[in-house]
Design an enzyme around this catalytic site. Structure first.
Site, PDB file in Angstrom:
ATOM      1  N   LYS A  26      54.122 -37.056  32.289  1.00 20.53           N
ATOM      2  CA  LYS A  26      55.495 -36.889  31.487  1.00 20.53           C
ATOM      3  C   LYS A  26      56.435 -37.926  32.318  1.00 20.53           C
ATOM      4  O   LYS A  26      57.086 -38.610  31.578  1.00 20.53           O
ATOM      5  CB  LYS A  26      56.040 -35.274  31.859  1.00 20.53           C
ATOM      6  CG  LYS A  26      57.457 -35.294  31.033  1.00 20.53           C
ATOM      7  CD  LYS A  26      57.752 -33.804  30.980  1.00 20.53           C
ATOM      8  CE  LYS A  26      59.228 -33.702  30.631  1.00 20.53           C
ATOM      9  NZ  LYS A  26      59.595 -32.167  30.773  1.00 20.53           N
ATOM     10  N   GLU A  60      50.345 -38.855  42.610  1.00 18.31           N
ATOM     11  CA  GLU A  60      48.896 -38.854  42.514  1.00 18.31           C
ATOM     12  C   GLU A  60      48.457 -39.435  41.324  1.00 18.31           C
ATOM     13  O   GLU A  60      47.312 -40.439  41.568  1.00 18.31           O
ATOM     14  CB  GLU A  60      48.636 -37.405  42.308  1.00 18.31           C
ATOM     15  CG  GLU A  60      48.788 -36.664  43.615  1.00 18.31           C
ATOM     16  CD  GLU A  60      50.174 -35.677  43.797  1.00 18.31           C
ATOM     17  OE1 GLU A  60      51.241 -36.579  42.898  1.00 18.31           O
ATOM     18  OE2 GLU A  60      50.501 -34.891  44.554  1.00 18.31           O
ATOM     19  N   GLY A 113      56.345 -29.770  31.472  1.00 19.93           N
ATOM     20  CA  GLY A 113      54.872 -30.214  31.872  1.00 19.93           C
ATOM     21  C   GLY A 113      53.849 -29.239  31.615  1.00 19.93           C
ATOM     22  O   GLY A 113      52.706 -29.567  31.123  1.00 19.93           O
ATOM     23  N   ARG A 114      54.242 -27.917  32.100  1.00 19.96           N
ATOM     24  CA  ARG A 114      53.414 -26.875  32.163  1.00 19.96           C
ATOM     25  C   ARG A 114      53.009 -26.412  30.700  1.00 19.96           C
ATOM     26  O   ARG A 114      52.310 -25.238  30.525  1.00 19.96           O
ATOM     27  CB  ARG A 114      53.518 -25.667  33.167  1.00 19.96           C
ATOM     28  CG  ARG A 114      54.897 -25.313  33.192  1.00 19.96           C
ATOM     29  CD  ARG A 114      55.410 -24.539  34.499  1.00 19.96           C
ATOM     30  NE  ARG A 114      56.769 -23.998  34.499  1.00 19.96           N
ATOM     31  CZ  ARG A 114      57.484 -24.886  35.216  1.00 19.96           C
ATOM     32  NH1 ARG A 114      57.360 -26.021  35.542  1.00 19.96           N
ATOM     33  NH2 ARG A 114      58.860 -24.300  35.064  1.00 19.96           N
ATOM     34  N   GLU A 127      54.941 -21.540  38.813  1.00 19.41           N
ATOM     35  CA  GLU A 127      56.150 -22.675  38.755  1.00 19.41           C
ATOM     36  C   GLU A 127      57.342 -22.022  38.104  1.00 19.41           C
ATOM     37  O   GLU A 127      58.368 -22.509  38.054  1.00 19.41           O
ATOM     38  CB  GLU A 127      55.517 -24.054  38.369  1.00 19.41           C
ATOM     39  CG  GLU A 127      56.181 -25.191  38.626  1.00 19.41           C
ATOM     40  CD  GLU A 127      55.524 -26.426  38.277  1.00 19.41           C
ATOM     41  OE1 GLU A 127      55.496 -26.891  36.951  1.00 19.41           O
ATOM     42  OE2 GLU A 127      55.192 -27.430  39.229  1.00 19.41           O
ATOM     43  N   HIS A 133      31.417 -10.247  43.234  1.00 22.99           N
ATOM     44  CA  HIS A 133      30.550 -10.406  44.456  1.00 22.99           C
ATOM     45  C   HIS A 133      31.628 -11.007  45.604  1.00 22.99           C
ATOM     46  O   HIS A 133      30.873 -11.520  46.587  1.00 22.99           O
ATOM     47  CB  HIS A 133      29.257 -11.230  44.363  1.00 22.99           C
ATOM     48  CG  HIS A 133      28.553 -10.463  43.287  1.00 22.99           C
ATOM     49  ND1 HIS A 133      27.464  -9.451  43.778  1.00 22.99           N
ATOM     50  CD2 HIS A 133      28.277 -10.334  42.002  1.00 22.99           C
ATOM     51  CE1 HIS A 133      26.925  -9.136  42.518  1.00 22.99           C
ATOM     52  NE2 HIS A 133      27.546  -9.730  41.491  1.00 22.99           N
ATOM     53  N   LYS A 148      57.882 -33.640  48.057  1.00 22.20           N
ATOM     54  CA  LYS A 148      57.434 -34.860  47.449  1.00 22.20           C
ATOM     55  C   LYS A 148      58.295 -35.781  48.343  1.00 22.20           C
ATOM     56  O   LYS A 148      57.743 -36.966  48.700  1.00 22.20           O
ATOM     57  CB  LYS A 148      57.954 -35.028  45.897  1.00 22.20           C
ATOM     58  CG  LYS A 148      57.023 -34.375  45.045  1.00 22.20           C
ATOM     59  CD  LYS A 148      57.501 -34.487  43.458  1.00 22.20           C
ATOM     60  CE  LYS A 148      56.625 -33.561  42.524  1.00 22.20           C
ATOM     61  NZ  LYS A 148      57.090 -33.688  41.185  1.00 22.20           N
TER      62      LYS A 148
HETATM   63  O1  F6P Z   1      55.310 -31.426  40.829  1.00 16.91           O
HETATM   64  C1  F6P Z   1      55.345 -30.438  39.789  1.00 16.91           C
HETATM   65  C2  F6P Z   1      55.284 -31.288  38.324  1.00 16.91           C
HETATM   66  O2  F6P Z   1      56.263 -31.915  38.162  1.00 16.91           O
HETATM   67  C3  F6P Z   1      54.922 -30.319  37.446  1.00 16.91           C
HETATM   68  O3  F6P Z   1      56.018 -29.609  36.844  1.00 16.91           O
HETATM   69  C4  F6P Z   1      54.241 -31.491  36.440  1.00 16.91           C
HETATM   70  O4  F6P Z   1      53.469 -30.535  35.309  1.00 16.91           O
HETATM   71  C5  F6P Z   1      53.436 -32.203  37.500  1.00 16.91           C
HETATM   72  O5  F6P Z   1      54.448 -32.502  38.321  1.00 16.91           O
HETATM   73  C6  F6P Z   1      53.177 -33.596  36.742  1.00 16.91           C
HETATM   74  O6  F6P Z   1      54.199 -34.287  36.376  1.00 16.91           O
HETATM   75  P1  F6P Z   1      54.159 -35.512  35.371  1.00 16.91           P
HETATM   76  O7  F6P Z   1      53.394 -35.280  34.340  1.00 16.91           O
HETATM   77  O8  F6P Z   1      55.793 -36.044  35.366  1.00 16.91           O
HETATM   78  O9  F6P Z   1      53.218 -36.619  36.188  1.00 16.91           O
END
Ligand code: F6P
Length: 549
Positions: A205, A211, A266-267, A352, A383, A511
């Protein structure tokens, strides 16, 4: 900011405290005995899902008080505010319009946004068709065989779950998911892939997530190492983002970018172009059914009376277990291997969203908010951690999720799964008394003395509160309804707790510190202002690097 409401200030909350006290020591057996027909009275359905909450530790007066709480909090007004696009995310001053992403027609006042959604859906449909038909070729002229979704959090967990859950509907394209910045994640995925027939969908987003950008750079190098020119890369990279300038700067052409919007969290974004990998995997028609199933839950949420409203009821039960019975966690037990990732997905959605310590107005809250969510696919957990569910000292309210049929065609084996689900639910409900335990030991041939000594270990208290959520089959539509159910439950709980479930400021600090520490790891000469504990681990890391050099 205007003062946000407080859960414990609603008059119904005092009633609920009294109800909880009155129900102290109540057993599910007593509750069933005192309420003939409880299994029907405490069951509801909507949008293709069933909800049986008869195994919750509450009685009709407590349910009435919870519904009173929902009225006092004016949940119906909050539901309408969410769906019509009010600025419910107050700290970021924007709406949370995930429901618009699955709407079939434009809600009044949202025509412009809906037009953008529709245009993007058409692009998704076309891309899915081009890839599935083999029309979209890789740089050597062969059709794409594999899609790799690079994203994390909401840009990973939703699409990953949906692809996995709908694998019986999968077409010829294999979808893979890479999220972790650990190079092993991408490396392991790429090992089995051919660069010439692989398409990367970079989902971010913000297009700023460490990452995702790191993995995407590596993926680009991997393509180049296989002989792809910069022009070739256009066939192999798509981006889904609100930040198209950053994506183009990264090297993804604007025509290969699909938009999302800041009014989608995002979620809550799997319904948008973030779900492109799923749409490719299962084909557009199935993805459209997934959207339609969620839209059916949206309608149910908007229209059903509070007492029949599945998300509202689930939320009220969450409040009951969390704030009146003191449960600090919630376990999700999907009895379907296809839903194995459901707990991971729900962790982000609920924790979150509702893992907050201040109200939407910034003021401290004097009560507990979102519980820890965890779980795993049945029967795997049986289990492992079910021992604690049955005999541990922690109260773990549960949601069993049970599709009644299987896509595998192996209905005989599936019967065993269903039997296990119902058995776990029943064991959690009725437990086993000491006399029953003694009896069973005697029947197994133990002496009276040994049976008496062992019996306490076999006692299971029962009375473990849980819901059973059912569906005839796990289909694109019921999956959509299930995820929308949990989204709306999360919203209602946020409203009742007086918090904003749509921001996530708590993730920022880590972060920021990560960037500082990376600077220290990259350049030993940088004078770091670190605490002694972190500095010690950095020093150990350095010496490990030296040893392995
Ligand atoms: O670190 C949390 C977050 O901001 C989430 O809310 C989001 O889904 C995720 O990182 C990934 O963010 P992006 O889609 O901006 O890479």
């Amino acid at each position: 900011m205007p003062a946000a409401p407080r859960l414990d200030l609603y008059p119904a909350f005092s009633t609920l405290r009294d109800q909880a006290l009155a129900l102290r020591g109540a057993t599910l057996a007593n509750l069933f005995a005192g309420q003939p027909g409880r299994e029907d009275a405490f069951s509801r359905s909507g949008a293709g899902l069933g909800l049986d909450f008869s195994r919750q530790l509450l009685d009709p007066p407590a349910l009435a008080a919870l519904l009173q709480l929902a009225n006092e909090a004016d949940l119906p007004a909050h539901i309408q505010a969410l769906l019509r696009g009010d600025s419910v995310n107050n700290t970021e001053a924007r709406p949370a319009l995930h429901s618009l992403l699955r709407a079939a027609t434009a809600p009044a006042g949202l025509e412009d946004k809906f037009a953008q959604v529709e245009a993007t859906r058409l692009r998704m449909r076309d891309i899915a068709a081009l890839i599935n038909s083999g029309t979209h070729k890789g740089f050597n002229g062969d059709a794409i065989t594999d899609v790799v979704n690079i994203g994390i959090g909401g840009s990973d967990l939703g699409p990953r779950l949906v692809t996995e859950a709908l694998r019986p509907y999968q077409g010829g394209i294999a979808c893979h998911y890479v999220a972790n910045v650990d190079p092993a994640d991408l490396q392991d995925t790429l090992l089995e892939l051919d660069p010439e027939t692989t398409l990367f969908v970079v989902c971010s987003k913000s297009f700023r997530t460490e990452e995702t950008l790191t993995n995407s750079l590596f993926a680009r190098d991997w393509m180049r190492a296989a002989g792809a020119t910069d022009a070739d890369l256009a066939r192999h990279f798509l981006a889904i983002t609100t930040n198209i300038p950053a994506a183009t700067e990264f090297g993804i052409a604007e025509e290969n970018c699909l938009p999302i919007w800041d009014w989608v969290g995002g979620r809550y974004s799997v319904w948008s172009a973030i779900g492109l990998s799923c749409a490719i995997s299962v084909g557009w028609d199935n993805f459209a059914d997934f959207l339609a199933g969620a839209a059916a839950m949206d309608r149910h949420f908007a229209e059903a009376p509070l007492a029949d409203n599945l998300p509202v009821l689930l939320s009220l039960l969450e409040i009951w277990n969390r704030n009146l019975l003191g449960a600090g966690n919630h376990v999700v037990l999907p009895y379907d291997q296809c839903l194995a990732h459901l707990p991971d997905y729900l962790q982000q959605l609920t924790m979150e969203s509702n893992g907050k310590r201040v109200g939407a107005d910034g003021g401290a809250l004097g009560y507990a908010t979102g519980p820890v969510l965890w779980g795993s696919a049945g029967t795997i957990g049986q289990h492992s951690f079910h021992q604690l569910l049955h005999q541990g000292t922690e109260l773990c309210p549960a949601d069993f999720v049970l599709p009644f049929t299987t896509h595998t065609g192996m209905s005989e084996q599936h019967r065993r799964l269903v039997a296990n689900c119902l058995a776990q639910s029943r064991a959690m409900m009725v437990g086993r008394s000491e006399p029953a335990a003694t009896q069973s030991l005697l029947a197994r041939g133990y002496s009276a003395e040994d049976a008496a000594a062992l019996a306490p270990h076999l006692v299971i208290p029962g009375n473990k509160p849980h819901n059973v959520i059912t569906m005839d089959a796990l289909t694109p539509a019921t999956l959509g309804a299930l995820l929308a159910l949990y989204e709306h439950r999360t919203y209602c709980s946020g409203v009742l707790w007086g918090i904003n479930p749509f921001d996530q400021w708590g993730v920022e600090l880590g972060k920021e510190i990560g960037v500082q520490i990376l600077g220290l790891l990259e350049d030993p000469d940088v004078a770091g202002d670190m605490d002694p504990a972190t500095a010690r681990l950095i020093a150990e890391w350095r010496s490990a690097q030296d040893k392995s050099a």
